[in-house]
Motif scaffolding. Structure first.
Motif, PDB file in Angstrom:
ATOM      1  N   ARG A 100      -5.196 -12.069  -7.783  1.00 16.68           N
ATOM      2  CA  ARG A 100      -6.326 -12.111  -6.849  1.00 16.68           C
ATOM      3  C   ARG A 100      -6.910 -10.744  -6.505  1.00 16.68           C
ATOM      4  N   ILE A 101      -6.148  -9.661  -6.679  1.00 16.97           N
ATOM      5  CA  ILE A 101      -6.556  -8.368  -6.109  1.00 16.97           C
ATOM      6  C   ILE A 101      -6.851  -7.321  -7.173  1.00 16.97           C
ATOM      7  N   GLY A 102      -7.288  -7.746  -8.345  1.00 17.05           N
ATOM      8  CA  GLY A 102      -7.537  -6.830  -9.456  1.00 17.05           C
ATOM      9  C   GLY A 102      -8.408  -5.626  -9.141  1.00 17.05           C
ATOM     10  N   PRO A 103      -9.579  -5.818  -8.467  1.00 19.31           N
ATOM     11  CA  PRO A 103     -10.466  -4.671  -8.217  1.00 19.31           C
ATOM     12  C   PRO A 103      -9.841  -3.588  -7.332  1.00 19.31           C
ATOM     13  N   PHE A 104      -8.820  -3.940  -6.569  1.00 19.46           N
ATOM     14  CA  PHE A 104      -8.183  -2.988  -5.642  1.00 19.46           C
ATOM     15  C   PHE A 104      -6.812  -2.524  -6.152  1.00 19.46           C
ATOM     16  N   PHE A 105      -6.387  -3.107  -7.260  1.00 20.74           N
ATOM     17  CA  PHE A 105      -5.001  -2.964  -7.704  1.00 20.74           C
ATOM     18  C   PHE A 105      -4.672  -1.535  -8.131  1.00 20.74           C
ATOM     19  N   ALA A 106      -5.586  -0.897  -8.877  1.00 14.97           N
ATOM     20  CA  ALA A 106      -5.306   0.445  -9.415  1.00 14.97           C
ATOM     21  C   ALA A 106      -5.035   1.447  -8.294  1.00 14.97           C
ATOM     22  N   PHE A 107      -5.767   1.331  -7.184  1.00 12.85           N
ATOM     23  CA  PHE A 107      -5.601   2.236  -6.043  1.00 12.85           C
ATOM     24  C   PHE A 107      -4.173   2.165  -5.495  1.00 12.85           C
ATOM     25  N   TYR A 108      -3.691   0.948  -5.270  1.00 15.81           N
ATOM     26  CA  TYR A 108      -2.331   0.781  -4.719  1.00 15.81           C
ATOM     27  C   TYR A 108      -1.269   1.064  -5.767  1.00 15.81           C
ATOM     28  N   LYS A 109      -1.593   0.768  -7.022  1.00 14.48           N
ATOM     29  CA  LYS A 109      -0.625   0.994  -8.099  1.00 14.48           C
ATOM     30  C   LYS A 109      -0.281   2.482  -8.219  1.00 14.48           C
ATOM     31  N   LYS A 110      -1.280   3.345  -8.043  1.00 18.26           N
ATOM     32  CA  LYS A 110      -1.026   4.798  -8.111  1.00 18.26           C
ATOM     33  C   LYS A 110      -0.050   5.225  -7.021  1.00 18.26           C
ATOM     34  N   GLN A 111      -0.224   4.680  -5.814  1.00 13.63           N
ATOM     35  CA  GLN A 111       0.691   5.006  -4.708  1.00 13.63           C
ATOM     36  C   GLN A 111       2.105   4.542  -5.043  1.00 13.63           C
ATOM     37  N   LEU A 112       2.217   3.335  -5.570  1.00 12.70           N
ATOM     38  CA  LEU A 112       3.530   2.768  -5.889  1.00 12.70           C
ATOM     39  C   LEU A 112       4.199   3.538  -7.016  1.00 12.70           C
ATOM     40  N   GLU A 113       3.413   3.980  -7.996  1.00 16.69           N
ATOM     41  CA  GLU A 113       3.960   4.779  -9.100  1.00 16.69           C
ATOM     42  C   GLU A 113       4.572   6.076  -8.580  1.00 16.69           C
ATOM     43  N   LYS A 114       3.866   6.740  -7.675  1.00 14.89           N
ATOM     44  CA  LYS A 114       4.375   7.995  -7.096  1.00 14.89           C
ATOM     45  C   LYS A 114       5.685   7.766  -6.347  1.00 14.89           C
TER      46      LYS A 114
END
Length: 385
Positions: A100-114
């Motif tokens: 459901r949250i694809g358009p916002f996913f990359a932003f949060y994914k970067k935080q989680l990766e760090k």
């Protein structure tokens, strides 16, 4: 210790559909002491509580109409990030159910990766094909799916058909996928044949045990209600067709009524919903046959429950249903006469044929779709990732 954060279901205790039931069994049947589950729950407050030894955290979401589910997932994800940071968790996985949250996913994914957090996604079925959505919502679903596939560390598909679709449709992203099925319970209903709850239900709807075919599912066009009702009406069976669904007197219902005139056939019985799980299981067990017309992707929980309980299962011949039913079911196509002739044939089955088909159906669940097997595979995935 692995901390697994599950978001995207409405939460536990399960009161709703497939994802909620999945989370219920995953937490209830947990074996490993090296996994802690954190489950997001749609709530009226932001309280925390424990259920099935899982830490459950409520997320209160403003009522923003059809976007509420998107807000829910985003607020859940933000809460996961806050909790992981605040508690200095070093070995965490966020498992997101549905895209459901694809358009916002990359932003949060970067935080989680760090933070060293892996993100798994269950792509569910072909949500973008569902008839209940308008053109723009369908486009959003497809766009969102693409972005979540692109950025996920792993896609956990509960259907081999969906896994093949993800690999083929998004091959430019080289998605990493794995297959873990959905589960079903093969235990028989706790209700006795003479239980008043069951007897009253039969009496209320003027139905007799083993004298009805059954449909259980959401009342939406892509589940092929028109096809099944039309074909049933064209069959020679003396049995009833009992339809357990969230039927509302809406445009789809009126359209169905006008096209099929099912109200003129006393065998067709819309009986509303049955929320009592033991009663529903007993109704499945005492159905002569089960009709399944779902065709929009994924492993369907109501199909698994039917195979676990009902001896004769008549399924629409699409890849997702054949993958599940295999030789434990019989199949019909959308061609005129296919289902009505199949109903006429199954009506003539002797006890030996019925027993053999029922045994094969149940064996499919025990060997491939038991909750113990599914939970074990998930625990292995979380511990080895």
């Amino acid at each position: 210790m692995v901390n697994v954060f599950i978001i995207g279901s409405k939460g536990i205790p399960a009161k709703y559909g497939g994802f909620e039931t999945f989370v219920e069994y995953l937490t209830k049947r947990k074996v490993s002491e090296d996994i802690t589950y954190h489950v997001s729950c749609l709530g009226e407050n932001n309280d925390e509580f424990y259920y099935n030894n899982a830490r459950c955290f409520n997320i209160k979401v403003p009522d923003v109409g059809s976007a509420k589910a998107v807000f829910y997932d985003l607020l859940s994800l933000r809460e996961c990030i806050r909790y992981i940071k605040e508690n200095n968790l070093t070995n965490s996985i966020v498992y997101i159910l549905a895209c459901r949250i694809g358009p916002f996913f990359a932003f949060y994914k970067k935080q989680l990766e760090k933070m060293g957090v892996k993100v798994f996604v269950n792509p569910d079925g072909h949500e973008w094909k569902r008839s209940k959505w308008n053109y723009w919502i369908k486009r959003y679903w497809k766009f969102s799916e693409r972005l979540m596939v692109k950025h996920a560390d792993l896609l956990v598909c509960d259907s081999r058909g969906i896994e093949s679709y993800i690999q083929d449709e998004y091959r430019q992203y080289r998605p990493k996928t794995t297959f873990i099925a959905y589960g079903a319970d093969v235990k028989e209903s706790l209700l006795a044949n003479d239980d008043l709850k069951l007897v009253d239900w039969y009496r209320q709807h003027q139905v007799k045990p083993f004298e009805y075919y059954l449909i259980v599912g959401r009342f939406v066009p892509e589940n092929n209600y028109e096809l099944m009702i039309r074909e049933f009406m064209a069959s020679n069976t003396k049995k009833d067709l009992v339809i357990i669904s969230n039927v509302e007197q809406n445009a789809f219902y009126q359209q169905l009524l006008e096209r099929t005139k099912f109200d003129l056939d006393p065998r067709i019985k819309f009986v509303g919903t049955v929320y009592d799980q033991e009663l529903l299981k007993k109704i499945r067990e005492q159905a002569y046959g089960y009709l399944h017309g779902h065709e929009v992707g994924g492993t369907n929980p109501s199909l698994l429950e039917a195979l676990a309980s009902t001896k004769i299962n008549l399924l629409l011949d699409v890849v997702f249903n054949k993958e599940v039913g295999a030789d434990g079911a019989v199949y019909f196509t959308k061609e005129q006469g296919s289902l009505s002739q199949l109903i006429n044939r199954t009506d003539q089955y002797d006890q030996g044929q019925i027993g053999l088909l029922g045994k094969k159906a149940k064996n499919r669940i025990v060997s491939e779709y038991s909750w113990n097997k599914i939970v074990s595979e998930y625990e292995r995935l979380f511990l080895e990732s």
